[in-house]
Motif scaffolding. Sequence first.
Motif, PDB file in Angstrom:
ATOM      1  N   UNK A  20       0.856  -1.183   0.000  1.00 17.90           N
ATOM      2  CA  UNK A  20       0.000   0.000   0.000  1.00 17.90           C
ATOM      3  C   UNK A  20       0.894   1.235   0.000  1.00 17.90           C
ATOM      4  N   UNK A  21       0.852   1.988  -1.074  1.00 17.38           N
ATOM      5  CA  UNK A  21       1.712   3.151  -1.273  1.00 17.38           C
ATOM      6  C   UNK A  21       1.075   4.448  -0.774  1.00 17.38           C
ATOM      7  N   UNK A  22      -0.054   4.389  -0.131  1.00 15.69           N
ATOM      8  CA  UNK A  22      -0.812   5.571   0.253  1.00 15.69           C
ATOM      9  C   UNK A  22       0.036   6.612   0.991  1.00 15.69           C
ATOM     10  N   UNK A  23       0.887   6.190   1.907  1.00 16.00           N
ATOM     11  CA  UNK A  23       1.682   7.136   2.695  1.00 16.00           C
ATOM     12  C   UNK A  23       2.763   7.834   1.874  1.00 16.00           C
ATOM     13  N   UNK A  24       3.090   7.288   0.714  1.00 12.48           N
ATOM     14  CA  UNK A  24       4.146   7.887  -0.122  1.00 12.48           C
ATOM     15  C   UNK A  24       3.586   8.641  -1.321  1.00 12.48           C
ATOM     16  N   UNK A  28      -4.439  12.990  -4.422  1.00 13.16           N
ATOM     17  CA  UNK A  28      -4.898  12.824  -5.787  1.00 13.16           C
ATOM     18  C   UNK A  28      -3.996  11.976  -6.672  1.00 13.16           C
ATOM     19  N   UNK A  29      -2.851  11.549  -6.156  1.00 16.21           N
ATOM     20  CA  UNK A  29      -1.907  10.731  -6.929  1.00 16.21           C
ATOM     21  C   UNK A  29      -2.265   9.252  -6.786  1.00 16.21           C
ATOM     22  N   UNK A  30      -2.070   8.483  -7.840  1.00 17.64           N
ATOM     23  CA  UNK A  30      -2.355   7.049  -7.825  1.00 17.64           C
ATOM     24  C   UNK A  30      -1.267   6.315  -8.608  1.00 17.64           C
ATOM     25  N   UNK A  49      -2.857  -3.662  -9.877  1.00 14.92           N
ATOM     26  CA  UNK A  49      -2.762  -2.451  -9.068  1.00 14.92           C
ATOM     27  C   UNK A  49      -4.038  -1.647  -9.234  1.00 14.92           C
ATOM     28  N   UNK A  50      -4.364  -0.890  -8.196  1.00 13.73           N
ATOM     29  CA  UNK A  50      -5.533  -0.023  -8.222  1.00 13.73           C
ATOM     30  C   UNK A  50      -5.356   1.033  -7.145  1.00 13.73           C
ATOM     31  N   UNK A  51      -5.530   2.301  -7.515  1.00 19.20           N
ATOM     32  CA  UNK A  51      -5.390   3.381  -6.543  1.00 19.20           C
ATOM     33  C   UNK A  51      -3.991   3.424  -5.972  1.00 19.20           C
ATOM     34  N   UNK A  52      -3.868   3.128  -4.676  1.00 15.74           N
ATOM     35  CA  UNK A  52      -2.558   3.145  -4.006  1.00 15.74           C
ATOM     36  C   UNK A  52      -2.037   1.740  -3.691  1.00 15.74           C
ATOM     37  N   UNK A  53      -2.727   0.697  -4.148  1.00 15.45           N
ATOM     38  CA  UNK A  53      -2.360  -0.674  -3.798  1.00 15.45           C
ATOM     39  C   UNK A  53      -1.818  -1.443  -5.004  1.00 15.45           C
ATOM     40  N   UNK A  54      -0.637  -2.035  -4.831  1.00 16.32           N
ATOM     41  CA  UNK A  54      -0.055  -2.956  -5.816  1.00 16.32           C
ATOM     42  C   UNK A  54      -0.134  -4.348  -5.209  1.00 16.32           C
ATOM     43  N   UNK A  55      -0.614  -5.327  -5.971  1.00 15.82           N
ATOM     44  CA  UNK A  55      -0.835  -6.674  -5.438  1.00 15.82           C
ATOM     45  C   UNK A  55      -0.172  -7.711  -6.334  1.00 15.82           C
ATOM     46  N   UNK A  56       0.280  -8.792  -5.696  1.00  9.08           N
ATOM     47  CA  UNK A  56       1.006  -9.852  -6.377  1.00  9.08           C
ATOM     48  C   UNK A  56       0.609 -11.199  -5.791  1.00  9.08           C
ATOM     49  N   UNK A  57       0.423 -12.196  -6.658  1.00 11.64           N
ATOM     50  CA  UNK A  57       0.164 -13.570  -6.224  1.00 11.64           C
ATOM     51  C   UNK A  57       1.469 -14.345  -6.417  1.00 11.64           C
ATOM     52  N   UNK A  58       1.941 -15.000  -5.350  1.00 15.19           N
ATOM     53  CA  UNK A  58       3.248 -15.668  -5.359  1.00 15.19           C
ATOM     54  C   UNK A  58       3.093 -17.150  -5.051  1.00 15.19           C
ATOM     55  N   UNK A  59       3.783 -17.982  -5.852  1.00 17.10           N
ATOM     56  CA  UNK A  59       3.864 -19.428  -5.636  1.00 17.10           C
ATOM     57  C   UNK A  59       5.341 -19.807  -5.508  1.00 17.10           C
ATOM     58  N   UNK A  60       5.562 -21.007  -4.985  1.00 13.98           N
ATOM     59  CA  UNK A  60       6.911 -21.564  -4.953  1.00 13.98           C
ATOM     60  C   UNK A  60       7.745 -21.111  -3.776  1.00 13.98           C
ATOM     61  N   UNK A  61       9.051 -21.219  -3.957  1.00 16.96           N
ATOM     62  CA  UNK A  61      10.002 -20.903  -2.909  1.00 16.96           C
ATOM     63  C   UNK A  61      10.549 -22.165  -2.277  1.00 16.96           C
ATOM     64  N   UNK A  62      11.747 -22.061  -1.738  1.00 12.92           N
ATOM     65  CA  UNK A  62      12.402 -23.193  -1.079  1.00 12.92           C
ATOM     66  C   UNK A  62      12.294 -23.040   0.435  1.00 12.92           C
ATOM     67  N   UNK A  63      12.007 -24.135   1.109  1.00 10.20           N
ATOM     68  CA  UNK A  63      11.875 -24.138   2.558  1.00 10.20           C
ATOM     69  C   UNK A  63      13.133 -23.550   3.220  1.00 10.20           C
ATOM     70  N   UNK A  64      12.914 -22.629   4.145  1.00  6.08           N
ATOM     71  CA  UNK A  64      13.999 -22.039   4.910  1.00  6.08           C
ATOM     72  C   UNK A  64      14.667 -20.832   4.257  1.00  6.08           C
ATOM     73  N   UNK A  65      14.209 -20.433   3.084  1.00  6.07           N
ATOM     74  CA  UNK A  65      14.817 -19.297   2.384  1.00  6.07           C
ATOM     75  C   UNK A  65      14.105 -17.989   2.715  1.00  6.07           C
ATOM     76  N   UNK A  66      14.873 -16.898   2.701  1.00  9.92           N
ATOM     77  CA  UNK A  66      14.337 -15.552   2.838  1.00  9.92           C
ATOM     78  C   UNK A  66      14.583 -14.843   1.517  1.00  9.92           C
ATOM     79  N   UNK A  67      13.510 -14.375   0.890  1.00  8.93           N
ATOM     80  CA  UNK A  67      13.599 -13.777  -0.439  1.00  8.93           C
ATOM     81  C   UNK A  67      13.435 -12.259  -0.367  1.00  8.93           C
ATOM     82  N   UNK A  68      14.091 -11.577  -1.288  1.00  7.58           N
ATOM     83  CA  UNK A  68      14.012 -10.121  -1.427  1.00  7.58           C
ATOM     84  C   UNK A  68      13.232  -9.822  -2.711  1.00  7.58           C
TER      85      UNK A  68
END
Length: 92
Positions: A20-24, A28-30, A49-68
């Motif tokens: 949610x990008x609302x604070x940045x 009137x900006x979107x 995306x819509x208004x101030x919200x960007x959304x993503x659906x994520x699958x996969x990943x390896x157990x124990x990993x931290x992703x950026x």
Amino acid sequence: MARAAWPSKSPAELLDYGVDWQLRLTAGEAISASTFELPPGLVATRSTFSGSLAQLFIAGGANGELYRILNRVTTTAGRTIEQVIHLGVMSK
């Protein structure tokens, strides 16, 4: 800006996450465009995306990993803003 983190997911889950990008944004900006950069191992099945919200659906990943994950948005005022979000993957 403080480091952002999403709740962890298991490798088998397909979950939706948002920024949610609302604070940045100014009055009137979107969001006019949004992209997500994912590291190898994660799969984006859909993004919106819509208004101030960007959304993503994520699958996969390896157990124990931290992703950026990087979300880059362009706004109706012509600004480009980026945010890094961390996502942990753990079997449940």
